[in-house]
Write a protein that holds these residues in place. Sequence first.
Motif, PDB file in Angstrom:
ATOM      1  N   ILE A 245     -33.351  83.693 120.371  1.00  0.00           N
ATOM      2  CA  ILE A 245     -33.177  82.340 119.860  1.00  0.00           C
ATOM      3  C   ILE A 245     -31.703  81.964 119.864  1.00  0.00           C
ATOM      4  N   THR A 246     -31.397  80.786 120.390  1.00  0.00           N
ATOM      5  CA  THR A 246     -30.067  80.220 120.270  1.00  0.00           C
ATOM      6  C   THR A 246     -30.162  78.865 119.588  1.00  0.00           C
ATOM      7  N   GLY A 247     -29.107  78.507 118.887  1.00  0.00           N
ATOM      8  CA  GLY A 247     -29.022  77.197 118.259  1.00  0.00           C
ATOM      9  C   GLY A 247     -30.139  76.939 117.270  1.00  0.00           C
ATOM     10  N   ASP A 248     -30.707  75.716 117.347  1.00  0.00           N
ATOM     11  CA  ASP A 248     -31.686  75.290 116.347  1.00  0.00           C
ATOM     12  C   ASP A 248     -33.125  75.545 116.783  1.00  0.00           C
ATOM     13  N   ALA A 249     -33.333  76.341 117.812  1.00  0.00           N
ATOM     14  CA  ALA A 249     -34.689  76.626 118.276  1.00  0.00           C
ATOM     15  C   ALA A 249     -35.434  77.488 117.260  1.00  0.00           C
ATOM     16  N   PHE A 250     -36.750  77.678 117.509  1.00  0.00           N
ATOM     17  CA  PHE A 250     -37.642  78.443 116.641  1.00  0.00           C
ATOM     18  C   PHE A 250     -37.862  77.693 115.323  1.00  0.00           C
ATOM     19  N   ALA A 251     -38.625  76.612 115.409  1.00  0.00           N
ATOM     20  CA  ALA A 251     -38.840  75.724 114.264  1.00  0.00           C
ATOM     21  C   ALA A 251     -40.225  75.943 113.646  1.00  0.00           C
ATOM     22  N   ASP A 252     -40.321  75.721 112.367  1.00  0.00           N
ATOM     23  CA  ASP A 252     -41.575  75.736 111.612  1.00  0.00           C
ATOM     24  C   ASP A 252     -42.401  77.010 111.832  1.00  0.00           C
ATOM     25  N   PRO A 253     -41.817  78.192 111.719  1.00  0.00           N
ATOM     26  CA  PRO A 253     -42.602  79.417 111.946  1.00  0.00           C
ATOM     27  C   PRO A 253     -43.645  79.630 110.851  1.00  0.00           C
ATOM     28  N   THR A 254     -44.857  79.996 111.283  1.00  0.00           N
ATOM     29  CA  THR A 254     -45.980  80.178 110.364  1.00  0.00           C
ATOM     30  C   THR A 254     -46.757  81.432 110.761  1.00  0.00           C
ATOM     31  N   ALA A 255     -47.113  82.239 109.772  1.00  0.00           N
ATOM     32  CA  ALA A 255     -47.855  83.470 110.042  1.00  0.00           C
ATOM     33  C   ALA A 255     -49.247  83.153 110.570  1.00  0.00           C
ATOM     34  N   GLY A 256     -49.796  84.084 111.359  1.00  0.00           N
ATOM     35  CA  GLY A 256     -51.146  83.945 111.881  1.00  0.00           C
ATOM     36  C   GLY A 256     -52.201  84.423 110.920  1.00  0.00           C
ATOM     37  N   GLU A 257     -53.414  84.608 111.421  1.00  0.00           N
ATOM     38  CA  GLU A 257     -54.561  84.896 110.557  1.00  0.00           C
ATOM     39  C   GLU A 257     -54.454  86.231 109.838  1.00  0.00           C
ATOM     40  N   ASN A 258     -53.684  87.174 110.355  1.00  0.00           N
ATOM     41  CA  ASN A 258     -53.500  88.469 109.700  1.00  0.00           C
ATOM     42  C   ASN A 258     -52.119  88.628 109.092  1.00  0.00           C
ATOM     43  N   GLY A 259     -51.424  87.511 108.893  1.00  0.00           N
ATOM     44  CA  GLY A 259     -50.070  87.584 108.375  1.00  0.00           C
ATOM     45  C   GLY A 259     -49.114  88.058 109.454  1.00  0.00           C
ATOM     46  N   VAL A 260     -47.867  88.307 109.057  1.00  0.00           N
ATOM     47  CA  VAL A 260     -46.882  88.766 110.024  1.00  0.00           C
ATOM     48  C   VAL A 260     -45.826  89.613 109.332  1.00  0.00           C
ATOM     49  N   GLU A 261     -45.331  90.598 110.051  1.00  0.00           N
ATOM     50  CA  GLU A 261     -44.116  91.326 109.684  1.00  0.00           C
ATOM     51  C   GLU A 261     -43.214  91.293 110.908  1.00  0.00           C
ATOM     52  N   LEU A 262     -41.977  90.854 110.710  1.00  0.00           N
ATOM     53  CA  LEU A 262     -41.044  90.820 111.830  1.00  0.00           C
ATOM     54  C   LEU A 262     -39.658  91.222 111.360  1.00  0.00           C
ATOM     55  N   LEU A 263     -38.858  91.682 112.316  1.00  0.00           N
ATOM     56  CA  LEU A 263     -37.450  91.973 112.094  1.00  0.00           C
ATOM     57  C   LEU A 263     -36.633  90.874 112.755  1.00  0.00           C
ATOM     58  N   LEU A 264     -35.620  90.380 112.047  1.00  0.00           N
ATOM     59  CA  LEU A 264     -34.784  89.291 112.527  1.00  0.00           C
ATOM     60  C   LEU A 264     -33.326  89.727 112.512  1.00  0.00           C
ATOM     61  N   TRP A 265     -32.717  89.733 113.693  1.00  0.00           N
ATOM     62  CA  TRP A 265     -31.270  89.948 113.793  1.00  0.00           C
ATOM     63  C   TRP A 265     -30.561  88.605 113.705  1.00  0.00           C
ATOM     64  N   GLU A 266     -29.607  88.522 112.804  1.00  0.00           N
ATOM     65  CA  GLU A 266     -28.717  87.365 112.669  1.00  0.00           C
ATOM     66  C   GLU A 266     -27.357  87.778 113.252  1.00  0.00           C
ATOM     67  N   MET A 267     -26.931  87.097 114.312  1.00  0.00           N
ATOM     68  CA  MET A 267     -25.687  87.474 114.985  1.00  0.00           C
ATOM     69  C   MET A 267     -24.853  86.221 115.266  1.00  0.00           C
TER      70      MET A 267
END
Length: 274
Positions: A245-267
């Motif tokens: 992801i660069t800039g303002d992309a990746f908007a309104d993220p919502t978990a799916g039917e089984n939820g979600v676990e993710l790792l996010l790098w902020e750089m």
Amino acid sequence: MSVDSSPQDGHPLETAAPASGAGRKERGRADLRRAGERYLSEPAEGITTLHAFSFAGHYDPKNTSFGALLACNEETLAPGTGYDTHRHTDTEIVTWVIDGALAHRDDAGHASVVRPGMLQVQSAGAGINHTERNLGGAESSVTFLQMWLQPDQFGSEPGFGLRSVAIEDGLTLLASGRPADDALRLRRADAALWLVRAGAWAALPELPAAPYRYVHVVSGSVGYRTVPGPQGGGRSASAGDAIRITGDAFADPTAGENGVELLLWEMHSPLQYG
């Protein structure tokens, strides 16, 4: 950072409409890489590795890094297998176990067993030798993510950190280069790693902004818009998928039917050279 509006590696970019009299206004990009696109290595019997970036015998000059991230490998070690002594220098080696238990030992006297819900950070510094193996006596495989981050200080003394975190919904800071943050220390002042969890169909918490963000979906799925507003196309990412992801992309993220676990790098900066 400029964003090329032509397709790269078969992944189209999302851009805003042309600005009046001023050409095209650049927007961020949410580059979805599917789990099946990763490079496969089998360096020894019982060891399988999936590489998100060029690694070992796999080289693509268009896919060597993202932001300051050099590697994101999903490793699976069968019982009784692992990596014998090998050396690293000037790399932040960040390990998150998905399933099983990983035994680690280095020549600085650190010995650990990393299990799900634990994060390990090894700062290789001027040089460290270590081993990584499926825990002795285990009857099942261990699967873990190992991520390599470029530090912003070189030739320093090696470092080591290990922590357990509560596995609960929300946003949890795992590791950071900012001195004021309560997290494992990264030797890069403008980078941080977050754990993000949400239940079925729940909106994700507000995520930190940065010029470069890298999402790896550990389990479940997440839906999102590529860019904010009506021009953003709908996408969904599942376990093993990654989003660059660069800039303002990746908007309104919502978990799916089984939820979600993710790792996010902020750089906040890319690789440094020289």
